[in-house]
Design a protein around this motif. Structure first.
Motif, PDB file in Angstrom:
ATOM      1  N   HIS A   1       6.296   9.411   0.197  1.00 21.97           N
ATOM      2  CA  HIS A   1       5.264   8.389   0.023  1.00 21.97           C
ATOM      3  C   HIS A   1       5.599   7.186   0.900  1.00 21.97           C
ATOM      4  N   PRO A   2       5.075   7.118   2.119  1.00 20.20           N
ATOM      5  CA  PRO A   2       5.346   5.949   2.957  1.00 20.20           C
ATOM      6  C   PRO A   2       4.762   4.689   2.341  1.00 20.20           C
ATOM      7  N   VAL A   3       5.271   3.549   2.769  1.00 23.66           N
ATOM      8  CA  VAL A   3       4.883   2.261   2.194  1.00 23.66           C
ATOM      9  C   VAL A   3       4.525   1.303   3.324  1.00 23.66           C
ATOM     10  N   THR A   4       3.375   0.643   3.179  1.00 27.66           N
ATOM     11  CA  THR A   4       2.963  -0.408   4.104  1.00 27.66           C
ATOM     12  C   THR A   4       2.993  -1.742   3.376  1.00 27.66           C
ATOM     13  N   LEU A   5       3.573  -2.739   4.011  1.00 34.18           N
ATOM     14  CA  LEU A   5       3.647  -4.095   3.471  1.00 34.18           C
ATOM     15  C   LEU A   5       2.937  -5.039   4.433  1.00 34.18           C
TER      16      LEU A   5
ATOM     17  N   LYS B   1     -15.327  26.478  -6.088  1.00 35.35           N
ATOM     18  CA  LYS B   1     -15.974  26.431  -7.405  1.00 35.35           C
ATOM     19  C   LYS B   1     -15.694  25.129  -8.136  1.00 35.35           C
ATOM     20  N   SER B   2     -14.427  24.797  -8.267  1.00 29.21           N
ATOM     21  CA  SER B   2     -14.075  23.622  -9.076  1.00 29.21           C
ATOM     22  C   SER B   2     -14.190  22.308  -8.309  1.00 29.21           C
ATOM     23  N   LYS B   3     -14.134  22.361  -6.966  1.00 29.03           N
ATOM     24  CA  LYS B   3     -14.107  21.146  -6.137  1.00 29.03           C
ATOM     25  C   LYS B   3     -12.983  20.208  -6.580  1.00 29.03           C
ATOM     26  N   LYS B   4     -11.860  20.775  -6.976  1.00 22.97           N
ATOM     27  CA  LYS B   4     -10.749  19.981  -7.492  1.00 22.97           C
ATOM     28  C   LYS B   4      -9.767  19.676  -6.363  1.00 22.97           C
ATOM     29  N   ALA B   5      -9.532  18.403  -6.131  1.00 21.38           N
ATOM     30  CA  ALA B   5      -8.565  17.986  -5.116  1.00 21.38           C
ATOM     31  C   ALA B   5      -7.145  18.195  -5.639  1.00 21.38           C
ATOM     32  N   PRO B   6      -6.166  18.375  -4.742  1.00 19.00           N
ATOM     33  CA  PRO B   6      -4.790  18.611  -5.190  1.00 19.00           C
ATOM     34  C   PRO B   6      -4.035  17.334  -5.537  1.00 19.00           C
ATOM     35  N   VAL B   7      -4.724  16.193  -5.487  1.00 19.37           N
ATOM     36  CA  VAL B   7      -4.082  14.904  -5.763  1.00 19.37           C
ATOM     37  C   VAL B   7      -4.940  14.117  -6.747  1.00 19.37           C
ATOM     38  N   GLU B   8      -4.320  13.188  -7.425  1.00 19.26           N
ATOM     39  CA  GLU B   8      -5.059  12.292  -8.313  1.00 19.26           C
ATOM     40  C   GLU B   8      -5.551  11.057  -7.569  1.00 19.26           C
ATOM     41  N   ARG B   9      -4.934  10.788  -6.423  1.00 20.10           N
ATOM     42  CA  ARG B   9      -5.306   9.643  -5.587  1.00 20.10           C
ATOM     43  C   ARG B   9      -4.728   9.893  -4.207  1.00 20.10           C
ATOM     44  N   TYR B  10      -5.445   9.426  -3.180  1.00 22.79           N
ATOM     45  CA  TYR B  10      -4.982   9.636  -1.806  1.00 22.79           C
ATOM     46  C   TYR B  10      -5.109   8.320  -1.042  1.00 22.79           C
TER      47      TYR B  10
ATOM     48  N   ALA C   1       0.857  -1.188   0.000  1.00 21.15           N
ATOM     49  CA  ALA C   1       0.000   0.000   0.000  1.00 21.15           C
ATOM     50  C   ALA C   1       0.887   1.230   0.000  1.00 21.15           C
ATOM     51  N   THR C   2       0.728   2.082  -1.005  1.00 22.87           N
ATOM     52  CA  THR C   2       1.479   3.328  -1.103  1.00 22.87           C
ATOM     53  C   THR C   2       0.825   4.217  -2.151  1.00 22.87           C
ATOM     54  N   ALA C   3       1.046   5.507  -2.036  1.00 25.09           N
ATOM     55  CA  ALA C   3       0.576   6.441  -3.057  1.00 25.09           C
ATOM     56  C   ALA C   3       1.616   6.654  -4.150  1.00 25.09           C
ATOM     57  N   LEU C   4       2.783   6.026  -4.044  1.00 28.08           N
ATOM     58  CA  LEU C   4       3.775   6.112  -5.117  1.00 28.08           C
ATOM     59  C   LEU C   4       3.177   5.592  -6.421  1.00 28.08           C
ATOM     60  N   PRO C   5       3.384   6.276  -7.536  1.00 31.20           N
ATOM     61  CA  PRO C   5       2.879   5.779  -8.816  1.00 31.20           C
ATOM     62  C   PRO C   5       3.568   4.468  -9.197  1.00 31.20           C
ATOM     63  N   GLU C   6       2.787   3.555  -9.742  1.00 30.00           N
ATOM     64  CA  GLU C   6       3.349   2.283 -10.182  1.00 30.00           C
ATOM     65  C   GLU C   6       4.090   2.467 -11.506  1.00 30.00           C
TER      66      GLU C   6
ATOM     67  N   THR D   1       3.562  -2.981 -13.149  1.00 28.04           N
ATOM     68  CA  THR D   1       3.255  -3.237 -11.738  1.00 28.04           C
ATOM     69  C   THR D   1       1.800  -2.896 -11.473  1.00 28.04           C
ATOM     70  N   LYS D   2       1.071  -3.845 -10.900  1.00 31.06           N
ATOM     71  CA  LYS D   2      -0.324  -3.610 -10.554  1.00 31.06           C
ATOM     72  C   LYS D   2      -0.429  -2.955  -9.184  1.00 31.06           C
ATOM     73  N   ARG D   3      -1.439  -2.161  -9.018  1.00 27.03           N
ATOM     74  CA  ARG D   3      -1.636  -1.476  -7.738  1.00 27.03           C
ATOM     75  C   ARG D   3      -1.776  -2.497  -6.610  1.00 27.03           C
ATOM     76  N   TYR D   4      -1.192  -2.195  -5.488  1.00 23.48           N
ATOM     77  CA  TYR D   4      -1.149  -3.032  -4.277  1.00 23.48           C
ATOM     78  C   TYR D   4      -0.233  -4.245  -4.430  1.00 23.48           C
ATOM     79  N   SER D   5       0.521  -4.316  -5.542  1.00 23.64           N
ATOM     80  CA  SER D   5       1.380  -5.470  -5.777  1.00 23.64           C
ATOM     81  C   SER D   5       2.840  -5.110  -5.564  1.00 23.64           C
ATOM     82  N   PHE D   6       3.657  -6.123  -5.303  1.00 23.42           N
ATOM     83  CA  PHE D   6       5.099  -5.926  -5.277  1.00 23.42           C
ATOM     84  C   PHE D   6       5.578  -5.687  -6.706  1.00 23.42           C
TER      85      PHE D   6
END
Length: 596
Positions: free
Chosen positions: A173-177, A226-235, A145-150, A154-159
């Motif tokens: 970007h901390p990482v949980t294993l 107005k835009s309701k735009k978050a500063p991230v693409e994923r959190y 689990a991490t917010a680092l881009p794959e 590499t599939k998300r949540y995968s090694f």
């Protein structure tokens, strides 16, 4: 500049060791230097992460050994080589917190500041990190689990391989294993993952996601109405549930949290527990940092110098204001009630008022001295320092109410935060980063609000006077009063360490205990000949009247002391806020402030 390549392997979970490599394809011809940060952004204390590097060696691209020497506490230099240079090193990881690295046979966790050496001169190079699974059948169910881009493949949540644009992004970007519960919700169209590690029975993940969604959407709308735009693409919210723990650390697209497993919501229990409310406040706090401190930053943090302390007098703005908005977002989003919010606010006010350090140190001074005082507190801390978190949150409240009152609710602290966001935060990672200079902050507040705030800056931020919160709350139909113990129980004026023994952790300045010569670390044995423990001291004290004289037996180290204590009156446990004006003008002002 060629990419820097890392690998990290949980090589010996039982020994708590990560095996790490870093390869530099084009090292410095004069000899490549590598540095490990001495602190982690968001936690203002030199932690000396390099002390956990157990072994280290260097080889060239032919596999031959290269001489490497340590030149200071956190820097190594390799001999000149032709071609690529690779460092192999082991990191001991046994810190169950959000700040460093931890590894055993149940979970792995790391911040990049603890494990990834930085090749000096290559800080702007792209980074690729291969996160590998530990060997053995016991780890078959582990995920990442991490917010680092794959990286591609590499599939998300995968090694596998993950990527970062530079070293600053890599370590943010901390990482949980391990094995963890996982769910996803969308906040204004942006996916937010919720990761819960540790054993939790009956976890109500649906309720947690529902509550977090309301909080996140309220914060996104505050900064981008107005835009309701978050500063991230994923959190990613990543939480480790433990028997007894609490803490969080913000990152640009995620947060690492630790909590008591009993604080998480349980299926079938509709009532909100105090622990769950506290946990949601923690999540809200760290999420607000996505704007305030990860993108709106002090100028000295743009960029960070991770080899030394970075001093700023503005942590009251970045941590204190975040501490104001964390609970404010809970009530504005409807996750907690108005009474709940008043209870939380009263508790903060009481905590600040209890420490005499607030009369000696300003929040600006507290911010500057965070490295040596706030993060290195001792038994005298309440008598000597003030928290830029809690006092800072009350200063934010004072600014908010003052601006609203002066402008007829046309402006508020929200407008100040939006101007800071527009000017410093929105494009922080898109070009040359610019931070907030201390010399311009008062002008920014004036520009955003149009209010006269000089006195509040002088007395609240740079001074040590108590804030006139009762007067500021009155136009909003809210009364503030000290919540005195109704039973009239007298007080020693101390804080206990916890446990079976009655050990004094802090003796408050001017208290009955201090006047009698008692000190932190003393172990109370008896009051008037009756045995006292951490569990029965309140019951014993309740039998006396304020002003009564009590004979106290106590150990200081191995020496028995006998003294007389003249008991103080009841302590103010917290401050109570209540609605006091229900007229339309007050109701309207209150609704604009709290959305209730």
């Amino acid at each position: 500049m060629k990419p820097i390549r890392y690998t990290i392997v949980p090589s010996h979970p039982a020994a708590h060791l990560f095996q790490v490599t870093v390869t530099v394809a084009d090292p410095d011809p004069a000899g490549q230097r590598f540095m490990l940060p001495v602190w982690i952004p968001g936690s203002y204390m030199v932690r000396e992460f390099a002390r956990n590097i157990v072994t280290l060696r260097a080889v060239n691209d032919a596999g031959r050994k290269v001489r490497v020497e340590k030149i200071d506490k956190h820097t190594w230099q390799a001999a000149p080589v032709k071609g690529a240079l690779t460092l192999h090193y082991e990191v001991y990881a046994w810190d169950m917190s959000v700040r460093a690295a931890h590894l055993d046979d149940t979970i792995g966790f790391f911040n990049g500041t603890s494990v990834f050496l930085s090749p000096l001169g290559h800080e702007d190079a792209q980074c690729v990190v291969d996160i590998q699974k530990p060997q053995g059948a016991a780890y078959r169910g582990w995920r990442v689990a991490t917010a680092l881009p794959e990286a591609r493949g590499t599939k998300r949540y995968s090694f596998g391989e993950y990527r970062a644009q530079n070293y600053d992004e890599l370590i943010d970007h901390p990482v949980t294993l391990g094995e963890f519960a996982l769910a996803t919700f969308n906040a204004h169209g942006v996916p937010h993952d919720v990761v819960i590690g540790g054993r939790v029975i009956g976890l109500d993940m649906d309720r947690l996601c529902k509550d977090l969604k309301r909080i996140c959407e309220a914060q996104i709308a505050l900064f981008e109405p107005k835009s309701k735009k978050a500063p991230v693409e994923r959190y990613v919210f990543m939480t480790q549930a433990v028997t007894d723990g609490y803490g969080g650390l913000e990152h640009r697209a995620s947060t690492a949290l630790i909590c008591n497993r009993a604080d998480l919501p349980v299926q079938g229990r509709e009532a909100m527990s105090e622990g769950y409310r506290t946990y949601l406040g923690l999540c809200s706090h760290e999420y607000f940092h996505t704007w305030n401190v990860k993108r709106i930053k002090p100028a000295v943090f743009a960029p960070y110098d991770l080899g030394v302390e970075n001093y700023t007098s503005m942590l009251w703005l970045f941590e204190g204001f975040t501490s104001y908005y964390d609970d404010l977002m809970l009530v504005r989003s409807g996750v907690i009630s108005l009474d709940d919010y008043f209870g939380l606010l009263g508790k903060v006010i009481g905590g600040v008022q209890r420490g005499s350090g607030r009369l000696k140190q300003s929040v600006a001074e507290s911010s500057f001295d965070a490295w040596v005082k706030y993060y290195r507190q001792d038994e005298n801390a309440p008598n000597a320092i003030v928290s830029y978190y809690t006092k800072g949150s009350l200063i934010a409240l004072a600014f908010d109410l003052t601006i609203r009152a002066q402008t007829g609710n046309r402006k508020s602290l929200d407008d100040v935060m939006r101007l800071l966001w527009k000017r410093f935060g929105r494009d922080f990672y898109r070009g040359q980063p610019v931070g907030v200079d201390e010399s311009e902050i008062e002008a920014i507040f004036a520009e955003a609000s149009g209010a006269q705030l000089d006195e509040l800056f002088a007395e609240g931020v740079r001074g040590t006077r108590d804030l006139p919160l009762d007067a500021l709350l009155a136009p909003f139909g809210v009364a503030l009063a000290a919540d005195v113990d109704k039973n009239g129980k007298p007080s020693l004026g101390v804080r206990l360490r916890g446990g079976a023994d009655c050990t004094l952790a802090t003796v408050h300045e001017g208290s009955a205990a201090q006047k009698a010569g008692l000190s932190a670390g003393d172990v109370l044995l008896a009051l008037d000949g009756l045995r006292v423990t951490g569990g029965n001291i309140d019951a014993l004290l309740s039998r006396y009247q304020p002003g009564a004289k009590v004979e106290v037996h106590a150990f200081r180290r191995d020496e028995l002391r006998v003294t007389q204590v003249k008991l103080d009156g009841p302590e103010v446990a917290r401050y109570k806020l209540a609605l006091s004006d229900h007229r339309p003008a007050a109701r309207k002002a209150r609704k604009r402030w709290l959305a209730q």
